[in-house]
Design a protein around this motif. Structure first.
Motif, PDB file in Angstrom:
ATOM      1  N   SER A  22       0.836  -1.202   0.000  1.00 19.81           N
ATOM      2  CA  SER A  22       0.000   0.000   0.000  1.00 19.81           C
ATOM      3  C   SER A  22       0.871   1.253   0.000  1.00 19.81           C
ATOM      4  O   SER A  22       0.567   2.241  -0.683  1.00 19.81           O
ATOM      5  N   TYR A  23       1.965   1.219   0.744  1.00 19.44           N
ATOM      6  CA  TYR A  23       2.903   2.350   0.726  1.00 19.44           C
ATOM      7  C   TYR A  23       3.549   2.481  -0.646  1.00 19.44           C
ATOM      8  O   TYR A  23       3.776   3.589  -1.141  1.00 19.44           O
ATOM      9  N   PHE A  24       3.850   1.353  -1.254  1.00 21.05           N
ATOM     10  CA  PHE A  24       4.446   1.334  -2.594  1.00 21.05           C
ATOM     11  C   PHE A  24       3.517   1.990  -3.610  1.00 21.05           C
ATOM     12  O   PHE A  24       3.924   2.848  -4.402  1.00 21.05           O
ATOM     13  N   MET A  25       2.238   1.609  -3.558  1.00 17.44           N
ATOM     14  CA  MET A  25       1.270   2.203  -4.472  1.00 17.44           C
ATOM     15  C   MET A  25       1.121   3.700  -4.235  1.00 17.44           C
ATOM     16  O   MET A  25       1.066   4.488  -5.173  1.00 17.44           O
ATOM     17  N   ARG A  26       1.059   4.085  -2.971  1.00 12.63           N
ATOM     18  CA  ARG A  26       0.904   5.512  -2.688  1.00 12.63           C
ATOM     19  C   ARG A  26       2.155   6.274  -3.114  1.00 12.63           C
ATOM     20  O   ARG A  26       2.066   7.393  -3.621  1.00 12.63           O
ATOM     21  N   ALA A  27       3.318   5.659  -2.935  1.00 16.19           N
ATOM     22  CA  ALA A  27       4.563   6.290  -3.387  1.00 16.19           C
ATOM     23  C   ALA A  27       4.546   6.519  -4.891  1.00 16.19           C
ATOM     24  O   ALA A  27       5.021   7.554  -5.380  1.00 16.19           O
ATOM     25  N   LYS A  80       4.845  14.384  -8.567  1.00 18.94           N
ATOM     26  CA  LYS A  80       6.122  15.086  -8.352  1.00 18.94           C
ATOM     27  C   LYS A  80       6.321  15.508  -6.903  1.00 18.94           C
ATOM     28  O   LYS A  80       7.041  16.474  -6.611  1.00 18.94           O
ATOM     29  N   ASP A  81       5.683  14.795  -5.997  1.00 16.08           N
ATOM     30  CA  ASP A  81       5.887  15.028  -4.568  1.00 16.08           C
ATOM     31  C   ASP A  81       6.916  13.995  -4.103  1.00 16.08           C
ATOM     32  O   ASP A  81       6.591  13.015  -3.421  1.00 16.08           O
ATOM     33  N   TYR A  82       8.163  14.239  -4.481  1.00 14.88           N
ATOM     34  CA  TYR A  82       9.192  13.217  -4.370  1.00 14.88           C
ATOM     35  C   TYR A  82       9.558  12.881  -2.923  1.00 14.88           C
ATOM     36  O   TYR A  82       9.839  11.711  -2.608  1.00 14.88           O
ATOM     37  N   ASP A  83       9.550  13.864  -2.041  1.00 10.40           N
ATOM     38  CA  ASP A  83       9.914  13.584  -0.653  1.00 10.40           C
ATOM     39  C   ASP A  83       8.910  12.638   0.002  1.00 10.40           C
ATOM     40  O   ASP A  83       9.297  11.727   0.749  1.00 10.40           O
ATOM     41  N   LYS A  84       7.615  12.843  -0.269  1.00  7.33           N
ATOM     42  CA  LYS A  84       6.610  11.935   0.285  1.00  7.33           C
ATOM     43  C   LYS A  84       6.725  10.546  -0.341  1.00  7.33           C
ATOM     44  O   LYS A  84       6.515   9.538   0.347  1.00  7.33           O
ATOM     45  N   ALA A  85       7.063  10.501  -1.612  1.00 12.37           N
ATOM     46  CA  ALA A  85       7.255   9.203  -2.264  1.00 12.37           C
ATOM     47  C   ALA A  85       8.393   8.434  -1.610  1.00 12.37           C
ATOM     48  O   ALA A  85       8.265   7.236  -1.317  1.00 12.37           O
ATOM     49  N   ILE A  86       9.485   9.115  -1.357  1.00 11.36           N
ATOM     50  CA  ILE A  86      10.630   8.454  -0.735  1.00 11.36           C
ATOM     51  C   ILE A  86      10.293   8.008   0.686  1.00 11.36           C
ATOM     52  O   ILE A  86      10.670   6.902   1.109  1.00 11.36           O
ATOM     53  N   ALA A  87       9.569   8.845   1.431  1.00  7.07           N
ATOM     54  CA  ALA A  87       9.184   8.457   2.788  1.00  7.07           C
ATOM     55  C   ALA A  87       8.348   7.179   2.773  1.00  7.07           C
ATOM     56  O   ALA A  87       8.556   6.275   3.603  1.00  7.07           O
ATOM     57  N   ASP A  88       7.396   7.073   1.828  1.00  9.50           N
ATOM     58  CA  ASP A  88       6.586   5.860   1.740  1.00  9.50           C
ATOM     59  C   ASP A  88       7.422   4.655   1.332  1.00  9.50           C
ATOM     60  O   ASP A  88       7.216   3.540   1.827  1.00  9.50           O
ATOM     61  N   LEU A  89       8.355   4.857   0.423  1.00 11.14           N
ATOM     62  CA  LEU A  89       9.201   3.743  -0.007  1.00 11.14           C
ATOM     63  C   LEU A  89      10.154   3.314   1.098  1.00 11.14           C
ATOM     64  O   LEU A  89      10.438   2.122   1.249  1.00 11.14           O
ATOM     65  N   ASP A  90      10.630   4.261   1.888  1.00 15.20           N
ATOM     66  CA  ASP A  90      11.434   3.895   3.056  1.00 15.20           C
ATOM     67  C   ASP A  90      10.634   2.993   3.986  1.00 15.20           C
ATOM     68  O   ASP A  90      11.142   2.000   4.521  1.00 15.20           O
ATOM     69  N   THR A  91       9.362   3.343   4.187  1.00 12.98           N
ATOM     70  CA  THR A  91       8.502   2.530   5.048  1.00 12.98           C
ATOM     71  C   THR A  91       8.268   1.153   4.442  1.00 12.98           C
ATOM     72  O   THR A  91       8.347   0.135   5.145  1.00 12.98           O
ATOM     73  N   ALA A  92       7.976   1.125   3.141  1.00 12.38           N
ATOM     74  CA  ALA A  92       7.741  -0.160   2.474  1.00 12.38           C
ATOM     75  C   ALA A  92       8.954  -1.072   2.579  1.00 12.38           C
ATOM     76  O   ALA A  92       8.827  -2.265   2.872  1.00 12.38           O
TER      77      ALA A  92
END
Length: 277
Positions: free
Chosen positions: A100-105, A112-124
């Motif tokens: 789910s974090y991967f999809m949201r990322a 183009k909200d790259y910081d939030k994408a990286i935060a979600d991928l870090d969690t995933a």
């Protein structure tokens, strides 16, 4: 009905991870619901999944699936904010579900909200550090941020975990091109061709790196091969035109260049983005 995943880059990444959302529900997911039918229009699916969620089903997996289907539906119609809301709902249902974090990322990346994408991928990755596509997407996001060292580290991990991954090598080849490490880029694109020799894009990608590396003979050969596979490939036509112009008379490649522009107006701007002058 197969809903397209978050555009543009992430679509390929999500295909395998999300295939379940566009197929009929498995037997253990009974009762069947139109949300999971797989044959409806995007609007019908969105409405059906909204109704399914409103019923308050106790099955968390099905609820997450319904939100995921709606996310893809909104994404397919360009409503990224709504898609992100659906994936946030899926995350809230089960905060320990990495995908789910991967999809949201992927949605954040498309926005183009790259910081939030990286935060979600870090969690995933913290939840599941063995999924190669998580590293691939994070590497692409870092590349979008021009943080090339971090991007390379993640793409190396993708290739390590999935050594037969075409998108791993092609993404790393593109990154090496951006870093102007042309020999390494050529090596990765050559690997892509070994894995899938019947796709024009692979030869086009390598051909342009050969141009950047001033190896016009090899570039011309790659563009010729690409055009044998796909004779209307605009990028290959421009490439062949450039090679002809640089190795012969300035007007030698003009016919190819004119044809490419007719096929795909604005193609020359795409070539300039590759770093070709």
């Amino acid at each position: 009905m197969r809903l397209r995943a978050f555009p543009p880059i992430s679509a390929g990444l999500l295909a395998a991870a999300l295939v379940f959302v566009s197929l009929p529900a498995a037997a253990e997911d009974k009762p069947m619901d139109p949300c999971f039918d797989g044959t409806l229009t995007v609007k019908e699916v969105l409405d059906a999944c909204e109704a399914f969620i409103a019923k308050g089903n106790d099955d968390k997996k099905l609820l997450i699936r319904a939100h995921s289907v709606r996310a893809l539906g909104f994404s397919a119609t360009g409503q990224l904010d709504a898609a992100l809301d659906e994936m946030s709902a899926a995350v809230a249902i089960d905060p320990k579900r990495a995908n789910s974090y991967f999809m949201r990322a992927a949605g954040y990346d498309a926005s183009k909200d790259y910081d939030k994408a990286i935060a979600d991928l870090d969690t995933a990755i913290g939840i599941n550090d063995s999924d190669a596509d998580y590293y691939l997407l994070r590497g692409l996001v870092y590349s979008n941020k021009n943080e090339y060292d971090k991007a390379l580290s993640d793409l190396n991990k993708k290739v390590e975990l999935d050594p037969k991954s075409i998108n791993g090598y092609s993404s790393r080849g593109e990154l090496y091109r951006k870093r102007k490490e042309y020999d390494l880029s050529i090596t990765d694109y050559t690997k892509v061709i070994e894995l899938n020799p019947e796709t024009a894009k692979s030869y086009v990608d390598r051909g342009w790196v050969y141009v950047l590396n001033d190896d016009l003979d090899k570039a011309g050969s790659d563009f010729d091969t690409a055009l044998k596979i796909q004779n209307n490939n605009a990028l290959a036509l421009v490439g062949r035109g450039v090679v002809k112009s640089r190795t012969g008379e300035p007007t030698d490649g003009s016919a190819d260049l004119r044809m490419a522009e007719r096929l795909e107006p604005g193609i020359f701007e795409e070539i300039r983005k590759l770093g070709v002058k």
